[in-house]
Scaffold this motif. Structure first.
Motif, short mmCIF file in Angstrom:
data_model
loop_
_atom_site.label_atom_id
_atom_site.label_comp_id
_atom_site.label_asym_id
_atom_site.label_seq_id
_atom_site.Cartn_x
_atom_site.Cartn_y
_atom_site.Cartn_z
N PRO A 103 0.81 -1.22 0.00
CA PRO A 103 0.00 0.00 0.00
C PRO A 103 0.84 1.27 0.00
CG PRO A 103 -0.46 -1.35 1.96
CD PRO A 103 0.57 -2.06 1.15
N ASP A 104 2.10 1.17 0.47
CA ASP A 104 2.98 2.33 0.50
C ASP A 104 3.73 2.54 -0.81
OD1 ASP A 104 4.66 0.13 0.61
OD2 ASP A 104 5.75 0.80 2.39
N ASP A 108 6.50 -5.50 -1.61
CA ASP A 108 6.20 -6.31 -0.42
C ASP A 108 7.08 -7.56 -0.48
OD1 ASP A 108 5.14 -7.65 1.72
OD2 ASP A 108 3.17 -7.98 0.83
#
Length: 142
Positions: A103-104, A108
């Motif tokens: 989400p950033d 991941d």
């Protein structure tokens, strides 16, 4: 004489290391879980970068990455979003690790998937070093 030999070895080292850079150029294939073929095609894009495609059936995604040490790292544009990837070449295999973006907007790295592709055909010849990689030694004793 000893310092001249040491100097020659030090000056020759960057050139020999440049010749040993991994060659990611070419076509690599693997069979997916459904029995279809997934193909990765990569070609040099200049400046230590590579560009190419990954295709699976009728789908095709764009890859773009840069060499960092012995790895090719970059992004895959799926048309619906971006994935990060890291790739390594071992003999005639391409190890490709695909990672979703968090989400950033950062990869991941805890949830990557690894795929092993076999090189199709012979590896294209790597380009010879040019320009800054060539060291002339006009006063060398050899």
């Amino acid at each position: 004489m000893r310092s001249a030999l040491l100097t020659a070895l030090l000056l020759a080292t960057p050139m020999s290391l440049a010749c040993q850079a991994p060659n990611f150029a070419g076509s690599f294939a693997m069979t997916n879980a459904e029995g279809g073929q997934v193909v990765v095609m990569l070609q040099p894009a200049g400046g230590g970068s590579y560009a190419g495609t990954m295709s699976n059936g009728g789908l095709s995604w764009q890859l773009r990455g840069d060499i960092y040490e012995d790895a090719l790292t970059g992004t895959v544009d799926t048309g619906q979003g971006m994935l990060a990837f890291e790739a390594y070449v071992y003999d005639n295999e391409l190890e490709l690790i695909l990672v979703q973006m968090g989400p950033d907007g950062m990869p991941d790295v805890d949830n990557g998937q690894e795929f092993i592709f076999a090189r199709q055909g012979a590896a294209p010849q790597a380009a010879a070093p040019q320009g800054d990689n060539i060291v002339e030694q006009p006063n060398a004793p050899w």
